[in-house]
Design a protein around this motif. Structure first.
Motif, PDB file in Angstrom:
ATOM      1  N   ARG A  28       0.837  -1.206   0.000  1.00 63.61           N
ATOM      2  CA  ARG A  28       0.000   0.000   0.000  1.00 63.61           C
ATOM      3  C   ARG A  28       0.869   1.252   0.000  1.00 63.61           C
ATOM      4  NH1 ARG A  28      -3.529  -3.599   2.944  1.00 63.61           N
ATOM      5  NH2 ARG A  28      -2.706  -3.042   4.966  1.00 63.61           N
ATOM      6  N   SER A  58      -5.480  -5.232  -6.588  1.00 63.74           N
ATOM      7  CA  SER A  58      -6.881  -4.793  -6.481  1.00 63.74           C
ATOM      8  C   SER A  58      -7.337  -4.753  -5.033  1.00 63.74           C
ATOM      9  CB  SER A  58      -7.791  -5.721  -7.285  1.00 63.74           C
ATOM     10  OG  SER A  58      -7.511  -5.610  -8.652  1.00 63.74           O
ATOM     11  N   GLN A  59      -6.928  -5.732  -4.257  1.00 65.98           N
ATOM     12  CA  GLN A  59      -7.305  -5.776  -2.838  1.00 65.98           C
ATOM     13  C   GLN A  59      -6.704  -4.592  -2.082  1.00 65.98           C
ATOM     14  OE1 GLN A  59      -9.609  -7.897  -2.112  1.00 65.98           O
ATOM     15  NE2 GLN A  59      -9.674  -7.325   0.018  1.00 65.98           N
ATOM     16  N   LYS A  62      -8.494  -1.434  -3.030  1.00 72.69           N
ATOM     17  CA  LYS A  62      -9.801  -1.401  -2.352  1.00 72.69           C
ATOM     18  C   LYS A  62      -9.644  -0.891  -0.920  1.00 72.69           C
ATOM     19  CE  LYS A  62     -13.557  -4.419  -0.895  1.00 72.69           C
ATOM     20  NZ  LYS A  62     -14.033  -5.791  -0.797  1.00 72.69           N
ATOM     21  N   GLU A  63      -8.621  -1.375  -0.223  1.00 70.73           N
ATOM     22  CA  GLU A  63      -8.370  -0.924   1.149  1.00 70.73           C
ATOM     23  C   GLU A  63      -8.073   0.578   1.191  1.00 70.73           C
ATOM     24  OE1 GLU A  63      -8.436  -2.458   4.193  1.00 70.73           O
ATOM     25  OE2 GLU A  63      -9.327  -4.174   3.178  1.00 70.73           O
ATOM     26  N   LYS A  65      -8.904   2.805  -0.999  1.00 76.44           N
ATOM     27  CA  LYS A  65     -10.099   3.552  -1.394  1.00 76.44           C
ATOM     28  C   LYS A  65     -11.112   3.587  -0.252  1.00 76.44           C
ATOM     29  CE  LYS A  65     -13.349   4.305  -5.081  1.00 76.44           C
ATOM     30  NZ  LYS A  65     -14.006   3.832  -6.257  1.00 76.44           N
ATOM     31  N   ASN A  66     -11.284   2.471   0.453  1.00 77.36           N
ATOM     32  CA  ASN A  66     -12.213   2.429   1.589  1.00 77.36           C
ATOM     33  C   ASN A  66     -11.811   3.414   2.685  1.00 77.36           C
ATOM     34  OD1 ASN A  66     -13.848   0.504   0.408  1.00 77.36           O
ATOM     35  ND2 ASN A  66     -12.911  -1.208   1.491  1.00 77.36           N
ATOM     36  N   TYR A  81      -7.085   5.639 -10.716  1.00 81.92           N
ATOM     37  CA  TYR A  81      -6.923   6.001  -9.314  1.00 81.92           C
ATOM     38  C   TYR A  81      -5.998   7.192  -9.169  1.00 81.92           C
ATOM     39  CZ  TYR A  81      -9.051   1.540  -8.187  1.00 81.92           C
ATOM     40  OH  TYR A  81      -9.925   0.497  -8.083  1.00 81.92           O
TER      41      TYR A  81
END
Length: 110
Positions: A28, A58-59, A62-63, A65-66, A81
């Motif tokens: 990340r 992708s995972q 997603k984290e 973005k959340n 993104y």
């Protein structure tokens, strides 16, 4: 490991802990650094840049973005993104205030 009783902590403490979790994975951090380095929305494949499989990337996206650190928009068949500038400024302020705290001088500390 027991459950965290997040309701007994302040919003600020919970936010800092959540951010620390996000920054706690090098993939990340690498994704965020790449987004900063390119200084534009990334629509391309991060797999070559980061070196992980697409589902893993992708995972992590997603984290991020959340948490609101990044935002995405759909363009055709791909998602682009970028860093959410407003959220990043808020996070920078929050973490800067936390990390620049000075400990109180104590005569008999440890």
């Amino acid at each position: 490991m027991g459950l965290t009783k997040s309701e007994i902590f302040t919003d600020q403490q919970n936010k800092i802990a959540t951010l620390a979790k996000a920054f706690g994975h090098p993939a990340r951090v690498a994704i965020l650094q790449h987004l900063f380095k390119t200084d534009s929305c990334i629509c391309g494949d991060l797999v070559n840049e980061i070196g992980l499989a697409q589902p893993t990337i992708s995972q992590h996206l997603k984290e991020l973005k959340n948490l609101g650190l990044i935002k995405g928009s759909i363009e055709g068949t791909s998602v682009c993104y970028c860093i959410d500038q407003k959220v990043w400024e808020e996070i920078s302020y929050l973490l800067s205030n936390f990390l620049t705290q000075e400990p109180k001088a104590a005569e008999s500390c440890c």
